[in-house]
Scaffold this active site. Sequence first.
Site, mmCIF file in Angstrom:
data_model
loop_
_atom_site.group_PDB
_atom_site.id
_atom_site.type_symbol
_atom_site.label_atom_id
_atom_site.label_comp_id
_atom_site.label_asym_id
_atom_site.label_seq_id
_atom_site.Cartn_x
_atom_site.Cartn_y
_atom_site.Cartn_z
ATOM 1 C CG ASP A 70 1.158 2.516 -1.815
ATOM 2 O OD1 ASP A 70 1.663 3.278 -2.676
ATOM 3 O OD2 ASP A 70 0.709 1.385 -2.081
ATOM 4 C CB THR B 124 3.003 3.929 -6.146
ATOM 5 O OG1 THR B 124 2.355 2.892 -5.380
ATOM 6 C CG2 THR B 124 2.734 3.696 -7.623
ATOM 7 C CG ASP C 201 -3.683 -1.325 0.069
ATOM 8 O OD1 ASP C 201 -3.129 -1.854 1.057
ATOM 9 O OD2 ASP C 201 -3.440 -1.668 -1.091
ATOM 10 C CE LYS D 283 -1.179 2.172 -5.131
ATOM 11 N NZ LYS D 283 -0.247 1.187 -5.730
ATOM 12 C CG ASN E 229 -3.988 2.339 -2.371
ATOM 13 O OD1 ASN E 229 -4.434 1.322 -2.897
ATOM 14 N ND2 ASN E 229 -2.706 2.471 -2.046
#
Length: 274
Positions: free
Chosen positions: A132, A170, A150, A134, A137
Amino acid sequence: MCETLKNNYQLCEEIGRGKFGTISRCFHSIKSEFFACKTIDKRSLTDQTDRECLENEPKIMTLLSPHPNIVQLFDVFENEDSLSMVMELCEPFTLYDKIIQRPFSEHEASLYMKQLLEAISYCHKLGVVHRDIKPDNLLFDSRNNLKVADFGSAVWLPEGNCTESGVVGTPYYVAPEVLMGRDYNDKVDVWSCGVILYIMLAGVPPFYGESVSEIFEAVLRGNLRFPTRIFRSVSSAAKDLLRKMICRDVSRRLSAEQALRHPWILNEGTSAIE
């Protein structure tokens, strides 16, 4: 909340809130330092996958700590109702906050991308796939060092050549092989890093749509374009790296380690492909 946590740290104001918990600033009186405390309400986790993520995150962060570009975990407190992780306190903004202000110069983008790839390469060497990556984060410390945060969606794939399945991530940043339900490996993180690099340089994502399903369709097509009005001043070296990171063919997509050795990264965004 765990009594042991309260005995060791003084909880201060809330500085963030997620799907399952809150992040507060906390103070350790003996160390005379401030930290960030992420507390998750275990009673709100009704899904088995969410429960597994809760169990995995502190284990994975312990495995990865310390690294200069990964948020460091210091303490874990758990009881029947909650789990709290005490981590280093970062600045109150993310890479996303920086991106929405303006596109980056190639030099600035290359420095941030190098730090991100250093962290991801380190994760992959230890068999950890973040899944994840992105801008939301990606945090910063007081010296403007980028920090990956995260790890709630992260998985540990031992041997480095194992694969994982299941849609995680995401919309704008997820790799096409994830959406197709195929087995995938650590190169899903490299795709996400490539999308972030594109956004840093262009100010817009490479694949977009009016809805989540439209975004997914654009990602699956994987038609990477460099509109002249946006990329007129972007070097051929930067575009070359983007093509090799945002590559639908996983076998041809660069690994994080290979991306770190690309001329554009090595020359801090000033190189040209001969």
